[in-house]
Scaffold this motif. Structure first.
Motif, PDB file in Angstrom:
ATOM      1  N   ARG A  30       0.821  -1.208   0.000  1.00  0.00           N
ATOM      2  CA  ARG A  30       0.000   0.000   0.000  1.00  0.00           C
ATOM      3  C   ARG A  30       0.857   1.261   0.000  1.00  0.00           C
ATOM      4  O   ARG A  30       0.538   2.255  -0.664  1.00  0.00           O
TER       5      ARG A  30
ATOM      6  N   HIS B 183      -5.138  -1.837  -3.068  1.00  0.00           N
ATOM      7  CA  HIS B 183      -6.238  -1.094  -2.444  1.00  0.00           C
ATOM      8  C   HIS B 183      -6.385   0.298  -3.061  1.00  0.00           C
ATOM      9  O   HIS B 183      -6.659   1.282  -2.359  1.00  0.00           O
ATOM     10  N   ARG B 184      -6.247   0.360  -4.367  1.00  0.00           N
ATOM     11  CA  ARG B 184      -6.381   1.623  -5.079  1.00  0.00           C
ATOM     12  C   ARG B 184      -7.823   1.816  -5.565  1.00  0.00           C
ATOM     13  O   ARG B 184      -8.582   0.863  -5.709  1.00  0.00           O
TER      14      ARG B 184
END
Length: 471
Positions: free
Chosen positions: A68, A74-75
């Motif tokens: 991250r 987790h974009r």
């Protein structure tokens, strides 16, 4: 009713005595334990499981934090509109090599129109369990999918994962044994605890070792009613493809062996009518159930479970827990899926498949020239460039993103320790120039002095993990 596998009927394949009965959470057929043994055994077991679970969670959290921090997971895409080829991340336009929409059908006007028309006719939601009533479009959708696979009975589930949860506990009985490939998809392996809880013997086999499957299936068939082999058609991490001819030969050789194949990554881009690496080449075997994932190359939603006879399909549809207690696909998804199926059944599909294959060949040629691959791979659109060290793989992924290329960085526990690498998906939105320049950038950013090679497992398996599976 036709014979199932020349041994038992389709109903018998299910294990009639347990098909619709609640499952026991523990195997109670073993020796009775004394009260103090029960408490101490349970306490020891609980502590062991908790320690392993916590260690795994801690590892995943640490890995996620590292990825991250480099903007690799987790974009959320920043685009106001998507073209299928690029994404905007951190204000930068990057070429997207992380999409599983292999034929690029998600932007096809017919699919979008089909979704919109379904909403106009039926609303945005049809909120009823299929156990009571299905939305009108389900019948057309399942009918078209059945045509894709040569007329076999098809049941559409909400997702592939929910479908496995519905099907496997109905198919496998307490007197059966289960063999599963070391790299079969996590959504399949997630159901193994449930199968164990009903009394089924579950055992891992080294990846790609169908010879080992044959050997263990013969041995297990002496003590169990049936032996199930759980595998993928296209393995999602490295893109290697099952040997379909050898699999069918195993089923012919051992009538008590049954194959359960997740071919989610083979749909649309491979086979006649896009029916995948298994059913796109031949009819379904009587001792086989195949899952076609509809949310990747097909550009739809859910999954199509293909059965060798209608009674088997009806049993799963009636008794599968997530088909009873979970919601259905919604009208827009059904409308788009119907249009995707029509494309797969049309004369247009072979040209789309050939276009994708030319991009795959372009990648392999450039990668061979750059020393990234030892030999051309099987024709799946998934490529894996192994780097080895986790930190080196993260740095390579970050460098590629900075250069304008977004790929999946795969590290433990998604892959074995010290086998980290770059997972790349090629699709029809890309150009040959895109592919060649990606290879050039990978060769530039990969750590110097480290052997860079494809990670398609050899027939002998995958080193330390295969040794563990053999044990």
């Amino acid at each position: 009713m036709k014979a199932f596998g020349n041994v038992r009927t389709g109903a018998q394949f299910l294990g009639m005595e347990h098909a619709c009965h609640p499952r026991k959470w523990f195997d109670v057929r073993r020796r009775s334990l004394q009260p103090n043994e029960v408490s101490m055994t349970a306490l020891s077991f609980s502590r062991s499981i908790r320690a392993g679970h916590e260690e795994r969670i801690s590892t995943m959290l640490a890995t996620a934090s590292r990825l991250r921090s480099h903007g690799l997971i987790h974009r959320t895409a920043e685009d106001r509109r998507l073209d299928g080829r690029t994404l905007r991340l951190d204000g930068q336009q990057v070429l997207n090599f992380a999409s599983c929409s292999y034929l690029g059908l998600e932007k096809d006007a017919r699919l979008k129109r089909g979704a919109c028309e379904a909403v106009e006719r039926f609303g945005v939601q049809f909120s009823s369990s299929r156990a009571y009533v299905s939305a009108p479009l389900y019948a057309e959708y399942e009918g078209l999918l059945s045509r894709m696979v040569g007329g076999a009975r098809v049941i559409v589930t909400q997702t592939t994962s929910l479908g496995h949860m519905a099907a496997l506990p109905v198919l496998v009985g307490e007197n059966d044994a289960v063999l599963f490939d070391l790299q079969v998809h996590n959504s399949v392996q997630a159901v193994l605890p449930t199968l164990r809880s009903i009394g089924a013997h579950c055992e891992v086999v080294p990846h790609g070792r169908l010879d080992r499957v044959a050997h263990r299936a013969r041995a297990l068939a002496r003590r169990h009613e049936r032996v199930f082999f759980l595998c993928d058609g296209v393995y999602s991490m490295h893109g290697d493809v099952i040997d379909t001819g050898q699999l069918y030969a195993l089923l012919e050789d051992n009538p008590r062996l049954f194959a359960y194949v997740d071919d989610s990554h083979g749909v649309a881009w491979k086979g006649r009518h896009g029916a995948g690496v298994v059913l796109g080449e031949r009819a379904i075997h009587p001792n086989m159930v195949v899952t076609l994932g509809l949310s990747k190359g097909f550009a739809g939603a859910g999954a199509a479970f293909v059965f060798p006879d209608p009674e088997l399909a009806d049993r799963v549809f009636t008794c599968g827990s997530t088909l009873i207690f979970s919601g259905p696909l919604q009208p827009a998804q059904l409308g788009a899926g119907i249009e995707a199926a029509k494309i797969c059944l049309s004369d247009e599909l072979p040209a789309l498949q050939e276009g994708l294959q030319s991009l795959i060949e372009e990648f392999d040629g450039a990668a061979l020239d750059a020393g990234l691959l030892h030999a051309a791979q099987l024709p799946s659109p998934i490529r894996f460039i192994e780097i080895g060290d986790e930190d080196d793989a993260v740095q390579a992924g970050a460098a590629l993103k900075a250069a304008g290329y977004f790929v999946n960085v795969a590290v433990f526990p998604a892959v074995p320790r010290r086998r980290a690498g770059l997972r790349i998906m090629i699709n029809c939105h890309h150009t040959k120039t895109d592919v060649r320049e990606l290879v050039r950038e990978i060769a530039r950013v990969a750590p110097s002095g480290r052997l860079r090679r494809d990670s398609t497992p050899t027939p002998a398996g995958m080193g330390e993990l295969d040794e563990a599976a053999e044990g």
